[in-house]
Write a protein that holds these residues in place. Structure first.
Motif, PDB file in Angstrom:
ATOM      1  N   LEU A   1       0.841  -1.188   0.000  1.00 19.90           N
ATOM      2  CA  LEU A   1       0.000   0.000   0.000  1.00 19.90           C
ATOM      3  C   LEU A   1       0.879   1.240   0.000  1.00 19.90           C
ATOM      4  CD1 LEU A   1      -3.135   0.593   0.240  1.00 19.90           C
ATOM      5  CD2 LEU A   1      -2.671   1.126   2.648  1.00 19.90           C
TER       6      LEU A   1
ATOM      7  N   THR B   1       4.874   1.964 -10.399  1.00 18.10           N
ATOM      8  CA  THR B   1       4.591   3.094  -9.504  1.00 18.10           C
ATOM      9  C   THR B   1       5.891   3.798  -9.139  1.00 18.10           C
ATOM     10  OG1 THR B   1       2.649   1.989  -8.564  1.00 18.10           O
ATOM     11  CG2 THR B   1       3.643   3.770  -7.277  1.00 18.10           C
TER      12      THR B   1
ATOM     13  N   ALA C   1      -4.562  10.008   0.237  1.00 18.64           N
ATOM     14  CA  ALA C   1      -5.256   8.927  -0.466  1.00 18.64           C
ATOM     15  C   ALA C   1      -4.353   7.710  -0.533  1.00 18.64           C
ATOM     16  CB  ALA C   1      -5.657   9.365  -1.866  1.00 18.64           C
ATOM     17  N   SER C   2      -4.946   6.527  -0.497  1.00 22.93           N
ATOM     18  CA  SER C   2      -4.169   5.293  -0.539  1.00 22.93           C
ATOM     19  C   SER C   2      -4.496   4.512  -1.807  1.00 22.93           C
ATOM     20  CB  SER C   2      -4.467   4.438   0.698  1.00 22.93           C
ATOM     21  OG  SER C   2      -5.839   4.119   0.767  1.00 22.93           O
ATOM     22  N   PHE C   3      -3.503   3.768  -2.291  1.00 21.26           N
ATOM     23  CA  PHE C   3      -3.721   2.936  -3.472  1.00 21.26           C
ATOM     24  C   PHE C   3      -2.739   1.775  -3.439  1.00 21.26           C
ATOM     25  CE2 PHE C   3      -0.632   6.170  -4.581  1.00 21.26           C
ATOM     26  CZ  PHE C   3       0.355   5.481  -5.280  1.00 21.26           C
ATOM     27  N   THR C   4      -3.099   0.728  -4.180  1.00 19.32           N
ATOM     28  CA  THR C   4      -2.224  -0.442  -4.290  1.00 19.32           C
ATOM     29  C   THR C   4      -1.229  -0.194  -5.421  1.00 19.32           C
ATOM     30  OG1 THR C   4      -4.004  -1.893  -3.540  1.00 19.32           O
ATOM     31  CG2 THR C   4      -2.132  -2.916  -4.672  1.00 19.32           C
TER      32      THR C   4
END
Length: 492
Positions: A436, A450, A442-445
């Motif tokens: 994560l 990335t 804000a959080s995202f996988t």
């Protein structure tokens, strides 16, 4: 019985106030022990009027709390983190103690016109750094692993030789040729007892199926307390036995290890709070006025002369860079331990003991405030603070124990070389991965493509076996970028 609700309620209110004070002290960047001492003073004779002036009881309760603090320190210290600092840590907890006693005692003999026994007693009382203060200030501070490990080991191990020195000087024991052998026996036997009981306790807890999960933390802490008792009854160092038993147990593959560490941490906090509030209650503000001048003089001697000289002498075999030696000199925080040690000669009725105790209170309050507040700035000024250090998350880790996994949190600071690194370039070891990313709230996988940026917070999942390699890799990239291995950066 009519007083029981009042006593329990008052104790609970003090505990709650102390717990909430932790957040306040963290925001200010100060050791929480100062707030706890202040709470004790407010409750005492100068505040609410509660009188407590029993030095023998203070000494006993103080040592009991110190045992809990050392047990928690040993249980929560990871051997992988302190192993590179084993030599420097042992040197600081033995050689530096002797040098501090000699330098401080000699200086105070001339500056404060103390007789030699009392002067060296001052040096012995002030020789020990405080485990509670060091543990709370260092963990998560961002300094490198070897340096933080050195200070953690020192603060966990040096209480024992300092305690032995204070007891010998307070008792007025004659200096005979057998004295060094007695001290070596006490330290050696204490270490042996702690290591043996820690190993036996770990073997027993891994093989005995207890009927409830909550019994494992109780049994683990009980082994540490048994180690203290066995050490003391064997005329050895019970404090050293306690810390080493906790160190062995904390690094063994115990059932429900996460629950045990959480319980030990809570117990350690309670011991710290109780100890500092008790010492604040025992302090007399009227007497502390008389201790200001000698306290400032003695504190300055330790900070400016004795501590740097002891670090320089004890670190000679290890060739530490001068920047790290300067930080080690500054980070020798004094806390409750010197105050507890100062109650020993007071309980013995030694002349001048009351003045020593009053001065130690002044030293702890004044110099802990100074050193604790500037610990971070000093580390940054010396170029020792790093921003990408991974920290274990404060979560309920019981399910992870069954999986053999650990959660790590990494914060990418503005100067970190992790900025701009693609996740595929991070190349974490097998068994580790970034699950994560939190960016701008804000959080995202993340995926392999990335790109990490300053301000990101990463959640890293890793197996227990891969944890050390994952941490070293993250530190290496933080300092040298994705080509860290080619630049000789190991992340240690």
């Amino acid at each position: 019985m009519d007083e029981l609700p009042i006593i329990l309620g008052s104790g609970a209110i003090v505990l709650l106030a102390s717990v909430f004070a932790v957040r306040f002290s963290i925001r200010l960047g100060l050791p929480s022990l100062l707030i706890y001492l202040g709470i004790g003073v407010l409750i005492g004779e100068a505040g609410l009027g509660v009188e407590f002036d029993n030095p023998a009881l203070t000494q006993s309760l103080g040592l009991a709390a110190l045992v809990m603090i050392l047990a928690e320190g040993g249980l929560t210290t990871r051997w992988e983190a302190v192993r590179p600092a084993l030599g420097p840590g042992i040197a600081l907890s033995t050689v530096a103690i002797v040098v501090t006693v000699l330098v401080t005692g000699s200086a105070l003999h001339w500056l404060l016109d103390l007789d030699w026994q009392l002067a060296f007693l001052w040096g012995a009382v002030l020789a020990s750094t405080d485990a509670a203060a060091v543990f709370s200030m260092l963990r998560g501070s961002g300094i490198n692993q070897r340096l933080s490990g050195t200070l953690e080991l020192e603060s966990g191990l040096n209480d024992a030789p300092a305690y032995i020195a204070v007891v010998l000087l307070a008792s007025g024991a004659d200096v005979e040729w057998t004295l060094p052998l007695v001290v070596l026996y006490q330290l050696g036997a204490g270490a042996g007892i702690g290591l043996a009981l820690g190993w036996l306790g770990a073997q027993a807890l891994r093989r005995i199926a207890l009927p409830a999960t909550g019994l494992y933390p109780l049994a683990t802490v009980a082994v540490c307390v048994v180690a203290y008792s066995a050490g003391q009854l064997g005329q050895a160092s019970g404090l050293l036995a306690t810390y080493l038993a906790g160190l062995v147990l904390g690094n063994a593959r115990l059932p429900h290890r996460g629950d045990t560490l959480s319980f030990a941490e809570g117990l350690g906090w309670m011991a710290q709070i109780g100890l500092f509030v008790l010492l604040g209650l025992f302090a007399s503000p009227e007497r502390l006025v008389d201790g200001i001048v000698p306290g400032l003089v003695a504190g300055a001697v330790v900070l400016v002369l004795a501590r740097p000289v002891s670090v320089l002498v004890s670190m000679l075999p290890f060739r530490l860079p001068w920047r790290e030696q300067v930080f080690l000199s500054w980070a020798g925080l004094r806390g409750a331990v010197p105050i507890v040690l100062a109650t020993i000669p007071l309980a013995e009725g030694l002349p001048g003991a009351q003045g020593l105790l009053d001065a130690v209170f002044v030293i702890v309050i004044g110099f802990t405030l100074l050193q604790g507040a500037l610990l971070g700035p000093v580390a940054r000024l010396l170029g020792l603070a790093r921003t990408g250090q991974p920290e274990e998350l404060d979560v309920d880790a019981a399910p992870l124990d069954e999986l053999g996994a650990v959660l790590l949190q990494v914060a990418i600071g503005p100067d970190s070389r992790l900025h701009g690194v693609y996740l595929r370039e991070l190349r974490l070891p097998t068994g580790s991965g970034v699950s994560l990313v939190v960016r701008d709230g804000a959080s995202f996988t993340p995926g392999a493509g990335t790109r990490l940026t300053s301000g990101d917070r990463l959640l890293v999942v890793t197996t227990s076996e891969a944890r050390s390699r994952a941490e070293r890799r993250i530190r290496a990239v933080d300092r040298a970028g994705p080509l860290a291995a080619w630049k000789g950066e190991s992340g240690d």
